[in-house]
Design an enzyme around this catalytic site. Structure first.
Site, PDB file in Angstrom:
ATOM      1  N   ASP A  91      23.117  49.590 -31.256  1.00 21.04           N
ATOM      2  CA  ASP A  91      21.778  49.902 -31.756  1.00 21.04           C
ATOM      3  C   ASP A  91      21.062  50.718 -30.683  1.00 21.04           C
ATOM      4  O   ASP A  91      21.593  50.912 -29.595  1.00 21.04           O
ATOM      5  CB  ASP A  91      21.024  48.619 -32.129  1.00 21.04           C
ATOM      6  N   ASP A 312      25.053  43.747 -40.277  1.00 25.21           N
ATOM      7  CA  ASP A 312      25.213  42.933 -39.079  1.00 25.21           C
ATOM      8  C   ASP A 312      24.136  41.877 -39.107  1.00 25.21           C
ATOM      9  O   ASP A 312      23.086  42.068 -39.733  1.00 25.21           O
ATOM     10  CB  ASP A 312      25.003  43.784 -37.812  1.00 25.21           C
ATOM     11  N   CYS A 350      38.966  26.988 -46.205  1.00 21.37           N
ATOM     12  CA  CYS A 350      38.948  28.022 -45.160  1.00 21.37           C
ATOM     13  C   CYS A 350      40.267  27.996 -44.390  1.00 21.37           C
ATOM     14  O   CYS A 350      40.689  26.952 -43.918  1.00 21.37           O
ATOM     15  CB  CYS A 350      37.771  27.776 -44.218  1.00 21.37           C
ATOM     16  N   CYS A 352      40.853  29.339 -41.504  1.00 22.61           N
ATOM     17  CA  CYS A 352      40.681  29.700 -40.093  1.00 22.61           C
ATOM     18  C   CYS A 352      41.332  28.677 -39.171  1.00 22.61           C
ATOM     19  O   CYS A 352      41.620  27.550 -39.558  1.00 22.61           O
ATOM     20  CB  CYS A 352      39.201  29.917 -39.746  1.00 22.61           C
ATOM     21  N   CYS A 355      39.533  25.201 -39.034  1.00 27.33           N
ATOM     22  CA  CYS A 355      39.703  24.333 -40.203  1.00 27.33           C
ATOM     23  C   CYS A 355      41.145  23.836 -40.342  1.00 27.33           C
ATOM     24  O   CYS A 355      41.386  22.766 -40.885  1.00 27.33           O
ATOM     25  CB  CYS A 355      39.250  25.068 -41.463  1.00 27.33           C
ATOM     26  N   HIS A 381      34.576  29.518 -36.758  1.00 22.19           N
ATOM     27  CA  HIS A 381      34.588  29.238 -38.195  1.00 22.19           C
ATOM     28  C   HIS A 381      33.548  30.068 -38.952  1.00 22.19           C
ATOM     29  O   HIS A 381      33.855  30.680 -39.977  1.00 22.19           O
ATOM     30  CB  HIS A 381      34.364  27.755 -38.501  1.00 22.19           C
TER      31      HIS A 381
HETATM   32 ZN    ZN Z   1      37.139  27.637 -41.010  1.00 19.73          ZN
END
Ligand code: ZN
Length: 397
Positions: A91, A312, A350, A352, A355, A381
């Protein structure tokens, strides 16, 4: 090369595309995690890569004050300094000057302000903001603008918009004169540069230039071969007519992409959406459109479906550090006692790494014990959830 943007598919008002930057491709619509001080708080770069992050946002204001632009430039620019070979957007510093520093004084020239770190005085105007962003060397940089406060009366909103337009013209002029000074044009060592070289060798522009130039011209041709892209910012407060005028006059100046700024500054959410919808009607279809500083998972999905390509927000990372986690079953606060004996994953839907491995009971315990790992895992996460949200939108278009 400068930025290329290709639209692959469209559905309703939403579109799926690809931004080709000097540091790799970015599938759009995209959510860009915020790496304020050359780091996404708590998450190492290799984990960001594993999550599929293709572009990060850096904050010029913070890097300008610490470690300083010259320091980053001497270290090869932001990509090399933070060991991030993929794309970066910075930015202009304007928003943070207005939101973080005290004792600022705005004039036609720019903004005099005091550092929130040590009270020292600094000045940022369009030329300084672009010079700083060239020194940092992000792939996409932003024109210096004034973020109009909310609420603002009509006279104030117009005056602020006119100032942003004059600053946009000065940003563009300074950029055109100095864009060859980007750090990756003259410095080559590091893994990052190696990849860039390979990419340049593949491009048609490289072989053409090579034939017509002697070896001694090597450096100057590299500067020409890859430059940053400059985006303009639409302001105009909450007034539809001003937003239209701001869009038209910013387009007249001419930029590689267009951002909608001055939203999410305290106005009601339905008003944000109305302004986004009406502003989008005035932006060119073939250029990337970036909505700055927005929003929740539902909101980013909604805006992507309206035709926003880039967004963003600090929300997923900031909320994570406060134990607030976005899941497919809604937002939860991991500090709650009901999770103390819960052996289930944070979000059963999820995929990820957090998780897959840890229970809610464990995440609650380390958060309650104020362990650093809690912030790290929570952030991973939440980012994963935001990135998956955009991935899902892209697949549906
Ligand atoms: Zn997750």
């Amino acid at each position: 090369m400068t930025l290329q943007f290709e639209i692959a598919a469209a559905k309703g008002r939403g579109r799926r595309g690809c931004l080709k930057t000097p540091h790799g491709s970015v599938e759009t619509p995209v959510f860009m995690p915020v790496g304020t001080q050359a780091t996404v708080k708590g998450v190492p770069q290799d984990v960001l890569e594993e999550l599929g992050v293709e572009i990060l946002l850096g904050n010029t204001y913070h890097l300008f004050l610490r470690p300083g632009i010259e320091q980053v430039r001497k270290l090869g620019g932001l990509h090399r300094f933070m060991s991030w070979p993929r794309a970066i957007l910075t930015d202009s510093g304007g928003f943070q000057v207005f939101s973080l520093s005290d004792l600022r004084k705005v004039t036609e020239e720019g903004v005099m302000f005091r550092s929130h770190l040590d009270g020292s005085s600094h000045f940022l105007g369009p030329e300084q903001a672009i010079e700083a962003q060239i020194g940092l060397g992000a792939d996409i940089i932003m024109a210096f603008d004034e973020c109009t406060e909310y609420p603002a009366d009509p006279l104030r909103a117009r005056a602020s918009m006119e100032m942003t337009l004059r600053w946009a013209g000065r940003s563009r002029r300074y950029f055109e004169e100095h864009k060859g000074e980007v750090p990756w044009g003259s410095r080559q060592p590091s893994a990052v540069s190696h990849q860039e070289n390979t990419r340049s060798l593949d491009s048609a522009g490289f072989s053409l230039s090579l034939k017509s130039r002697s070896a001694g011209d090597d450096i100057s041709f590299k500067k020409e071969a890859k430059t940053q892209a400059l985006f303009g910012i639409i302001q105009g407060g909450m007034d539809h007519a001003l937003r239209k005028e701001s869009a038209e006059r910013t387009i007249e100046i001419g930029f590689d992409g267009y951002a909608i700024g001055g939203l999410s500054v305290g106005e009601p959410r339905n008003l944000t959406r109305e302004i986004v919808e009406s502003t989008l009607e005035h932006l060119p279809k073939e250029k990337p459109r970036y909505l700055m500083g927005v929003g929740t998972p539902e909101e980013i999905e909604g805006y992507a479906r309206l035709g926003i390509d880039m967004m963003d927000c600090v929300l997923p990372t900031r909320a994570a550090r406060h134990g607030l986690l976005y899941t497919s079953e809604g937002k939860i606060s991991i500090k709650q006692a009901r999770f103390a004996g819960d052996e289930g994953p944070l979000d059963p839907n999820c995929p990820c790494r957090v998780c897959r491995r840890y229970s809610r009971a464990y995440l609650r315990h380390i958060y309650a014990a104020n362990e650093v790992l809690a912030q790290v895992l929570n952030t991973i996460h939440n980012l994963s959830f935001y990135l998956d949200t955009m991935r899902r939108v892209r697949h549906s278009i």
